[in-house]
Write a protein that holds these residues in place. Structure first.
Motif, PDB file in Angstrom:
ATOM      1  N   HIS A 193       0.691  -1.130   0.431  1.00  0.00           N
ATOM      2  CA  HIS A 193      -0.028   0.056   0.018  1.00  0.00           C
ATOM      3  C   HIS A 193       0.789   1.096  -0.097  1.00  0.00           C
ATOM      4  CE1 HIS A 193      -3.284  -3.463   0.718  1.00  0.00           C
ATOM      5  NE2 HIS A 193      -3.682  -1.869   0.895  1.00  0.00           N
ATOM      6  N   ASN A 194       1.863   1.284   0.423  1.00  0.00           N
ATOM      7  CA  ASN A 194       3.374   2.401   0.268  1.00  0.00           C
ATOM      8  C   ASN A 194       4.463   1.967  -0.802  1.00  0.00           C
ATOM      9  OD1 ASN A 194       4.362   4.772   0.469  1.00  0.00           O
ATOM     10  ND2 ASN A 194       5.005   4.227   2.507  1.00  0.00           N
ATOM     11  N   GLY A 195       3.834   0.916  -1.555  1.00  0.00           N
ATOM     12  CA  GLY A 195       5.162   0.114  -2.668  1.00  0.00           C
ATOM     13  C   GLY A 195       5.639  -1.025  -1.723  1.00  0.00           C
ATOM     14  N   ASN A 196       6.394  -1.345  -2.510  1.00  0.00           N
ATOM     15  CA  ASN A 196       7.758  -2.103  -2.011  1.00  0.00           C
ATOM     16  C   ASN A 196       9.038  -1.866  -1.854  1.00  0.00           C
ATOM     17  OD1 ASN A 196       9.688  -5.062  -2.714  1.00  0.00           O
ATOM     18  ND2 ASN A 196       7.906  -5.896  -1.642  1.00  0.00           N
ATOM     19  N   ARG A 197       9.607  -2.184  -0.610  1.00  0.00           N
ATOM     20  CA  ARG A 197      10.854  -1.261  -0.307  1.00  0.00           C
ATOM     21  C   ARG A 197      12.061  -2.025  -1.040  1.00  0.00           C
ATOM     22  NH1 ARG A 197      12.082   0.695   5.597  1.00  0.00           N
ATOM     23  NH2 ARG A 197      10.430   2.519   4.671  1.00  0.00           N
ATOM     24  N   SER A 198      11.860  -3.647  -0.031  1.00  0.00           N
ATOM     25  CA  SER A 198      12.105  -4.732  -0.386  1.00  0.00           C
ATOM     26  C   SER A 198      11.616  -6.318  -0.075  1.00  0.00           C
ATOM     27  CB  SER A 198      13.355  -5.115   0.852  1.00  0.00           C
ATOM     28  OG  SER A 198      14.470  -3.630   1.160  1.00  0.00           O
ATOM     29  N   VAL A 199      12.366  -6.672  -1.155  1.00  0.00           N
ATOM     30  CA  VAL A 199      13.149  -6.850  -2.342  1.00  0.00           C
ATOM     31  C   VAL A 199      13.286  -6.414  -4.307  1.00  0.00           C
ATOM     32  CG1 VAL A 199      13.891  -8.316  -1.036  1.00  0.00           C
ATOM     33  CG2 VAL A 199      13.128  -9.600  -3.106  1.00  0.00           C
ATOM     34  N   LEU A 200      11.982  -6.136  -4.272  1.00  0.00           N
ATOM     35  CA  LEU A 200      11.250  -5.749  -5.209  1.00  0.00           C
ATOM     36  C   LEU A 200      11.669  -3.831  -5.979  1.00  0.00           C
ATOM     37  CD1 LEU A 200       7.795  -6.470  -5.218  1.00  0.00           C
ATOM     38  CD2 LEU A 200       9.767  -7.824  -6.505  1.00  0.00           C
ATOM     39  N   SER A 201      12.291  -3.153  -4.077  1.00  0.00           N
ATOM     40  CA  SER A 201      12.421  -2.039  -4.610  1.00  0.00           C
ATOM     41  C   SER A 201      12.123  -1.194  -5.667  1.00  0.00           C
ATOM     42  CB  SER A 201      14.114  -1.742  -5.501  1.00  0.00           C
ATOM     43  OG  SER A 201      14.645  -2.704  -4.223  1.00  0.00           O
ATOM     44  N   ASP A 202      10.419  -1.538  -5.482  1.00  0.00           N
ATOM     45  CA  ASP A 202       9.531  -0.828  -6.673  1.00  0.00           C
ATOM     46  C   ASP A 202       8.239   0.622  -5.307  1.00  0.00           C
ATOM     47  OD1 ASP A 202       8.189   0.238  -8.870  1.00  0.00           O
ATOM     48  OD2 ASP A 202       7.556  -1.392  -9.384  1.00  0.00           O
ATOM     49  N   SER A 203       8.283   1.306  -5.751  1.00  0.00           N
ATOM     50  CA  SER A 203       7.400   2.170  -4.823  1.00  0.00           C
ATOM     51  C   SER A 203       6.475   2.787  -5.517  1.00  0.00           C
ATOM     52  CB  SER A 203       7.451   3.880  -4.789  1.00  0.00           C
ATOM     53  OG  SER A 203       8.494   4.542  -5.422  1.00  0.00           O
ATOM     54  N   GLN A 204       5.788   1.993  -6.439  1.00  0.00           N
ATOM     55  CA  GLN A 204       4.698   2.789  -7.295  1.00  0.00           C
ATOM     56  C   GLN A 204       3.893   1.316  -7.435  1.00  0.00           C
ATOM     57  OE1 GLN A 204       6.805   3.555 -11.407  1.00  0.00           O
ATOM     58  NE2 GLN A 204       5.897   5.058 -11.747  1.00  0.00           N
ATOM     59  N   LEU A 205       4.183  -0.025  -6.855  1.00  0.00           N
ATOM     60  CA  LEU A 205       3.294  -1.131  -6.993  1.00  0.00           C
ATOM     61  C   LEU A 205       2.171  -0.592  -6.217  1.00  0.00           C
ATOM     62  CD1 LEU A 205       5.810  -3.901  -6.542  1.00  0.00           C
ATOM     63  CD2 LEU A 205       4.396  -3.228  -8.222  1.00  0.00           C
ATOM     64  N   LYS A 206       1.374  -1.480  -5.737  1.00  0.00           N
ATOM     65  CA  LYS A 206      -0.212  -1.279  -4.856  1.00  0.00           C
ATOM     66  C   LYS A 206      -0.077  -2.148  -4.824  1.00  0.00           C
ATOM     67  CE  LYS A 206      -0.429   2.977  -6.972  1.00  0.00           C
ATOM     68  NZ  LYS A 206       0.867   3.190  -7.302  1.00  0.00           N
ATOM     69  N   GLY A 207      -1.138  -2.388  -3.464  1.00  0.00           N
ATOM     70  CA  GLY A 207      -1.102  -3.215  -2.300  1.00  0.00           C
ATOM     71  C   GLY A 207      -2.823  -4.072  -3.692  1.00  0.00           C
ATOM     72  N   CYS A 208      -3.256  -5.311  -2.815  1.00  0.00           N
ATOM     73  CA  CYS A 208      -4.437  -6.008  -3.178  1.00  0.00           C
ATOM     74  C   CYS A 208      -4.156  -7.520  -2.348  1.00  0.00           C
ATOM     75  CB  CYS A 208      -3.504  -6.724  -4.663  1.00  0.00           C
ATOM     76  SG  CYS A 208      -2.960  -5.796  -6.145  1.00  0.00           S
ATOM     77  N   ILE A 209      -5.706  -7.527  -2.502  1.00  0.00           N
ATOM     78  CA  ILE A 209      -6.400  -8.719  -1.251  1.00  0.00           C
ATOM     79  C   ILE A 209      -7.040  -9.728  -2.276  1.00  0.00           C
ATOM     80  CG2 ILE A 209      -7.928  -7.781  -1.058  1.00  0.00           C
ATOM     81  CD1 ILE A 209      -7.622  -8.623   1.686  1.00  0.00           C
ATOM     82  N   PHE A 210      -6.835 -10.936  -2.624  1.00  0.00           N
ATOM     83  CA  PHE A 210      -6.794 -12.556  -3.358  1.00  0.00           C
ATOM     84  C   PHE A 210      -7.825 -13.031  -2.445  1.00  0.00           C
ATOM     85  CE2 PHE A 210      -3.047 -10.480  -4.874  1.00  0.00           C
ATOM     86  CZ  PHE A 210      -3.868  -9.806  -6.080  1.00  0.00           C
ATOM     87  N   GLY A 211      -9.327 -13.588  -3.173  1.00  0.00           N
ATOM     88  CA  GLY A 211     -10.297 -14.329  -2.321  1.00  0.00           C
ATOM     89  C   GLY A 211     -10.898 -14.344  -1.890  1.00  0.00           C
ATOM     90  N   MET A 212     -11.867 -13.166  -1.955  1.00  0.00           N
ATOM     91  CA  MET A 212     -12.726 -12.405  -1.403  1.00  0.00           C
ATOM     92  C   MET A 212     -13.956 -12.722  -1.818  1.00  0.00           C
ATOM     93  SD  MET A 212     -12.040  -8.398  -0.414  1.00  0.00           S
ATOM     94  CE  MET A 212     -13.057  -8.360   0.805  1.00  0.00           C
TER      95      MET A 212
END
Length: 544
Positions: free
Chosen positions: A379-398
């Motif tokens: 939800h605030n990007g991924n610092r490690s290990v992807l190092s990509d601040s543009q990624l967004k959070g997701c939830i699966f299986g609802m």
């Protein structure tokens, strides 16, 4: 009897602690929320890009100028008995100042200019600059890139400098000094202009004995090297050494003396290792707060992809300190709390318990995987290990049967899975892990969460009895610099925080979490590597 003061500047508040140097006893403390908070949506009525996270420098000085006299007055301790002050700060939190170290946002004409304000660590407005730096480093096969995890983060200092250089040259033109906010506080106290090896080493492409990597800066833009040389470079003081002593003006304002020694600033999470007594290799410490930092010490320096860097002597002299992290943990739980149904909130209030205690209670007896959910904690990007601040959070299986507490648990588990990705990265690159520590207010208050972590990591987790380990760590540095101890190691042993509890993994839970982690990793790799363009394409619609 002597004392030291540890000042901890976090994301949303600052803390001033008066500590007994003999045994680490907290004599008094002061906590203050920042007056202006985090400036994220608008600045004085002006809409900000969604990637911005700014702060007001006055908030930092308020903490120390209000808190220090208050604890001195309350305790009536002789100011001469306070031998030192240590400072820890979120990083990379970057401040731009004039010749007199006045922040640019306080100069006439710049009060509404967003690039004149402090750029908080989680400011992600410099992503394209971070990409530019990375591609140049990769193209020219920069040998040292591996020591930064083969990545460049938009959270680091140099991309943020480039952002101002390109987007706001009028700010850069009046800027005479650029530094970590932690360095700025130290410089305000001692009346000098110095830098900490911890902040520069982790966040600014600086190495002891080499200096800044001007080879990279020249390839990107010759003006960048000039700016770093003229506005960033300054005498560097190592952790454990003295930065200076209080000026007369600051001594009077704080109720102390000009004999009080000031330590160079240390990054807040790194300070926690001192506060909990972690001084050896093969120990991973999770500093869990707004975000989480995963820190290790080692005698050797390895090129570990996806981490945030490794710096010799940035925590313990002669040992390499390694940093990796997750950009949203406490923030993520607060996000979930804001979505709470009204009846949940009302029940928690009526019973006099926290919403999280209520949710943990409702999840008692549920086995891992029972809710059918998997979340990605980006939800605030991924610092490690992807190092990509543009990624967004997701939830699966609802499904229509999904309950609110199931979503909460999925996010708890997601942060644990993210921590496991980091742990495996360390282990896969020659770094054994024999002990795992956790510190911060969240693990102290939430054993349910730490049980999840123990079973996901399949490690015994030692939880430290402190919500304020960074403040204790900075007080330890103040004690060493002030001469209360003859070495950093002896100060740590005398002043470190005690253990609160340990949680051991349960074989059946470990087995179920192994299956869930496989699913998490598949989703992680799919949306973080193979199909990351999906999130980026959607994210572009936010740039209106």
């Amino acid at each position: 009897m002597t004392y030291s003061i540890g000042v901890d500047f976090g994301t949303g508040s600052g803390r001033v602690f008066l500590v007994n140097t003999a045994n680490g006893e907290i004599v008094s403390h002061y906590v203050k929320r920042y007056t202006h908070g985090t400036i994220e949506n608008t600045l004085k009525g002006k809409k900000l890009p969604y990637t911005f996270a700014l702060q007001h420098s006055d908030d930092y000085m308020e903490v120390i100028l209000e808190g220090t006299p208050k604890i001195m007055q309350e305790t009536q301790i002789n100011p001469k008995e306070v031998v030192g002050i240590g400072i820890d700060f979120t990083s990379s939190t970057v401040i731009f100042t004039d010749e007199q170290l006045t922040p640019i946002h306080k100069l006439p004409g710049f009060e509404t200019h967003p690039h004149a304000y402090v750029k908080l660590w989680k400011h992600h407005g410099a992503q394209k600059e971070a990409d530019q730096l990375f591609h140049h480093a990769l193209k020219h096969k920069s040998k040292w890139l591996g020591y930064y995890g083969f990545n460049v983060s938009s959270e680091w200092m140099i991309p943020k400098i480039m952002e101002v250089m390109y987007e706001a040259p009028e700010v850069m033109d009046v800027t005479k000094n650029i530094m970590e906010a932690g360095d700025w506080i130290v410089n305000q106290l001692i009346g000098d202009n110095i830098r900490s090896n911890c902040g520069l080493g982790f966040k600014a492409f600086w190495e002891e004995g080499i200096g800044f990597h001007y080879d990279l800066f020249d390839q990107v833009d010759p003006n960048l090297s000039t700016i770093v040389k003229e506005k960033v470079a300054a005498p560097v003081i190592n952790i454990g050494d003295q930065a200076g002593t209080l000026t007369q003006k600051m001594a009077d304002a704080l109720g102390l003396t000009t004999d009080t020694v000031v330590s160079p600033f240390i990054i807040d999470a790194h300070s926690s290792l001192l506060g909990i007594g972690c001084q050896q290799d093969k120990q991973m410490t999770m500093v869990i707060g707004t975000s989480t930092c995963h820190l290790m010490l080692n005698e050797s320096q390895y090129e570990v992809p996806g981490i945030s860097g490794s710096v010799k002597g940035a925590i313990i002299p002669e040992l390499y300190a390694y940093e990796a992290g997750q950009s949203a943990v406490g923030d993520l739980f607060e996000f979930v709390a804001k979505q709470a149904p009204k009846d949940y909130v009302e029940e928690a209030e009526q019973r006099g318990i926290s919403l999280f205690d209520l949710l943990n209670e409702r999840l008692e007896g549920q086995v891992p995987g029972e809710n059918g959910l998997i979340a990605l904690d980006w939800h605030n990007g991924n610092r490690s290990v992807l190092s990509d601040s543009q990624l967004k959070g997701c939830i699966f299986g609802m499904s229509l049967q999904t309950r609110y507490e199931d979503i909460y648990r999925a996010y708890l588990e997601a942060t644990a899975f993210g921590a496991k990705m980091i742990m495996l990265q360390y282990q896969n690159w020659k770094m054994d892990i024999e002990n795992v520590f956790a510190c911060g207010g969240i693990p102290k208050k939430n054993p349910f969460m730490m049980d999840i972590y123990a079973n996901v990591l399949n490690q015994t987790i030692t939880v430290i009895d402190s919500e304020y380990a960074p403040a204790i760590g900075s007080a330890i540095l103040g004690a060493v610099c002030g001469g209360a101890h003859d070495s950093l190691q002896s100060a740590v042993q005398a002043m470190k925080e005690p253990v609160l509890y340990e949680i051991q993994p349960t074989p059946e839970k470990v087995k179920r979490y192994e299956k869930l982690f496989e699913a998490y990793k598949e989703l992680h790799d799919l949306h973080g590597y193979k199909k990351a363009r999906i999130m980026r394409n959607v994210g572009e619609l936010m740039e209106v």
